[in-house]
Design a protein around this motif. Structure first.
Motif, short mmCIF file in Angstrom:
data_model
loop_
_atom_site.label_atom_id
_atom_site.label_comp_id
_atom_site.label_asym_id
_atom_site.label_seq_id
_atom_site.Cartn_x
_atom_site.Cartn_y
_atom_site.Cartn_z
N PRO A 212 39.40 31.66 -69.64
CA PRO A 212 39.58 30.33 -71.14
C PRO A 212 40.93 28.84 -69.95
N GLY A 213 39.98 28.27 -70.73
CA GLY A 213 41.34 27.33 -70.50
C GLY A 213 42.54 27.05 -69.20
N THR B 84 42.87 25.85 -65.14
CA THR B 84 43.31 24.69 -64.77
C THR B 84 42.22 24.30 -63.94
N GLU C 192 44.09 33.80 -62.07
CA GLU C 192 43.41 33.47 -63.25
C GLU C 192 42.82 34.95 -63.83
N ASP D 15 46.72 18.74 -66.38
CA ASP D 15 47.53 19.91 -67.10
C ASP D 15 48.83 18.91 -65.89
N GLY E 298 50.17 17.93 -73.01
CA GLY E 298 49.04 19.42 -73.53
C GLY E 298 49.95 20.22 -74.29
N HIS E 299 49.75 21.36 -74.84
CA HIS E 299 49.44 22.42 -75.80
C HIS E 299 49.68 22.90 -74.69
N SER E 300 50.91 24.26 -75.33
CA SER E 300 50.01 25.17 -74.15
C SER E 300 48.66 26.19 -74.98
N LYS E 301 48.14 26.18 -73.75
CA LYS E 301 46.59 27.23 -73.85
C LYS E 301 47.16 28.40 -74.79
N ASP E 302 48.16 29.54 -74.63
CA ASP E 302 47.93 30.47 -75.26
C ASP E 302 48.50 30.05 -77.24
N ASP F 106 55.10 29.55 -72.18
CA ASP F 106 53.80 29.92 -73.01
C ASP F 106 53.78 31.99 -73.14
#
Length: 568
Positions: A50-51, A53, A103, A122, A207-211, A257
């Protein structure tokens, strides 16, 4: 009527716990990693990250990465752990993948990309440069000259650029076998006038961290300043216009992250000024600079710093802390207040994993070690439970006699405990001791990359993610994805069953409300534990099984206790 009211009260309390827990957990104890697999026709199928790149030609890309990478000259990065390139336009490390990590768990999954050029989806890069007075410094449009075409361990590369007045700027880059770049920024004043120059370094990300950033796991801006690691700055603060700055001697800063880190580490013996800021649309920056240095004509200066870009492997962070002197670099992992207990649990678990070759087996071995160390305490607990069973008839008699005088009842019960030398709370000690161990294991499974994508057996391909197999869709035979709240896997079900069997061996509480709560509790915990890492579920289930076996064995050694139970 009284018993019926107690049953209703117990059910209401249980429902409050069951439905209220997800809101509490999301803030204080976020659940495990997103599922790595789903069960289709009874078989594990890898899920996309999820999320992750998007590919260079994906519609989500601002510009195709492959196109951007070809727009400027580059120096290749080739190490055992990293592949990528350095952009000679602007002196940026902006293309980096970690070949040791994928990934997803799929065999053909691409390696995890950490850095990407600005202008792509990203975008995430590190840049190095100079500023000052009386200096025509290079800009982000400057194209640097290079001494070589490949940067590799033992093969440094020097970037150079000379302005029109004879001032020479150099950036020598070296890289080790893991994730650390050494940056040596030099200036030689070949002009006729004195100049004041200061080198700077920055990390910029989109952007923010995906975590998620939570109470127990910090993601986002992070750094160590004046010997203290700062977890208080987050992306929301930068969105609201805050731009915290720090003055320090020794330390580092960057973005973290859950598993990955970029960090700038200045010379640990010199003072520097650093901070975080937001710039442009959804862009965030961590940067530092040292005090300006005045260079007379014919003089030169070189400053040394480091740039970390890679996975937060415990041994690697510890080594950089020890050998490079990076203050609190191991704290890039948000161990929290109980680092003194969590890291030993990690070391033992990691050692068992290397010994057994399977992380699930390592968790089982750790559970056996913990239960073995707690066996003397468990024996005392068993003796206390047995004594409580023996005095239950007398307790019930006191409760019946003084049911209208609660204060007198408590006095008589306390007197009975003293006379019979029993402690009703003694049985809670093993549970209390288990709490820090369970919490430490939770943190280890949630935080350490060594546990990421570690399989166990059969359908469990990632112990850091929830158990994906649930009977609600007939174990994947039905094309139906139940809601996360109801997607109870096999391990949580086993946890609930073993907890129920364990409670059945314990003495029943005298209070009817407590009896109802204890009878429902295993099934509530089955729901509560469903979103957590399968490794935690495995630990708790095995611990329950060992406890049941231990209690059965102790009963076999003391058959008189069963008779006492029957009389009770």
């Amino acid at each position: 009527m009284e018993n019926w009211r107690n049953v209703v009260l117990a059910c209401v309390l249980s429902l409050l716990v069951l439905f209220g827990w997800p809101y509490v957990a999301n803030h204080f104890f976020p659940p495990a990693n997103p599922p790595a697999t789903k069960i289709v026709d009874g078989k594990s199928v890898p899920l996309p990250a999820p999320g992750a790149t998007p590919a260079a030609d994906a519609p989500a890309a601002i510009r195709a990465r492959a196109v951007v990478l070809k727009e400027s000259p580059r120096v290749a990065i080739d190490t055992p752990r990293l592949k990528g390139s350095i952009n000679l336009k602007g002196a940026r490390i902006d293309d980096l993948v970690m070949v040791s990590y994928r990934e997803t768990i799929a065999k053909n999954a691409p390696p995890v990309r950490l850095l990407s050029p600005g202008g792509t989806v990203d975008g995430y890069f590190a840049a190095f440069g100079f500023s000052g007075d009386g200096v025509a410094a290079p800009s982000d449009q400057t194209v640097w000259q290079t001494s070589d075409t490949v940067l590799a361990p033992g093969k440094p590369v020097t970037l150079s650029w000379r302005n029109d007045v004879g001032q020479l700027f150099t950036i020598k880059l070296s890289v080790d076998e893991n994730y650390l770049f050494t940056i040596e920024q030099g200036v030689a004043n070949g002009s006729a006038n004195a100049i004041a120059v200061r080198p700077w370094s920055l990390v910029s990300r989109t952007g923010h961290s995906k975590d998620p950033d939570s109470w127990t796991i910090h993601t986002g801006p992070i750094g160590t300043f004046n010997g203290s690691t700062n977890y208080s700055v987050n992306f929301k603060d930068l969105d609201e216009g805050e731009a915290p700055r720090f003055n320090s001697t020794g330390g580092w800063l960057g973005f973290g992250d859950k598993y990955w880190l970029t960090a700038l580490a200045p010379d640990q013996s010199k003072a520097f000024e650093a901070g975080f800021r937001r710039g442009g649309t959804d862009r965030y920056q961590a940067d530092f600079s040292t005090a300006p240095v005045v260079l007379q004509p014919g003089k030169a200066i070189t400053t040394k710093s480091h740039f970390f870009a890679g996975a937060k492997e415990v041994a690697v962070l510890d080594a950089y802390k020890k050998h490079q002197g990076f203050v609190n670099f191991d704290r890039a992992i948000d161990w929290g207040w109980f680092i003194w207990f969590e890291k030993p649990i990690f070391y033992v678990l990691d050692w068992l994993f290397k010994l057994a070759g399977n992380f699930g087996v390592a968790i089982i071995l750790l559970t056996c070690i913990v239960r073995g160390l707690m066996f003397p305490i468990a024996q005392k607990q068993f003796a206390s439970m047995a004594a409580m069973r023996a005095v239950q008839p007398k307790m019930k008699e006191i409760q019946e006699r003084y049911k209208d005088d609660k204060q007198k009842m408590q006095q008589e019960l306390l007197a009975l405990y003293q006379k019979e030398k029993v402690n009703p709370l003694a049985g809670c000690l093993p549970i209390l001791l288990q709490i820090p161990i369970f919490y430490a294991l939770y943190k280890v499974l949630m935080l350490t990359i060594e546990m990421r994508h570690q399989p166990f057996v059969a359908w469990i391909k990632d112990l850091s993610a929830p158990d994906p197999m649930t009977p609600l869709n007939l174990f994947g035979l039905l094309d139906f994805a139940p809601p996360a709240f109801l997607a109870i896997g096999v391990l949580p079900i086993l946890l609930g069953i073993t907890m129920y069997l364990q409670f059945k061996l314990n003495p029943a509480p005298m209070d009817p409300v407590q009896q109802q709560v204890f009878s429902i509790m295993p099934w509530i915990f089955m729901f509560i534990m469903a979103p957590f890492a399968a490794g935690l579920q495995l630990y708790w289930t095995v611990s329950n099984l060992l406890t049941i076996a231990q209690q059965k064995w102790l009963y076999s050694r003391h058959p008189g206790l069963i008779a006492a139970e029957g009389k009770a």
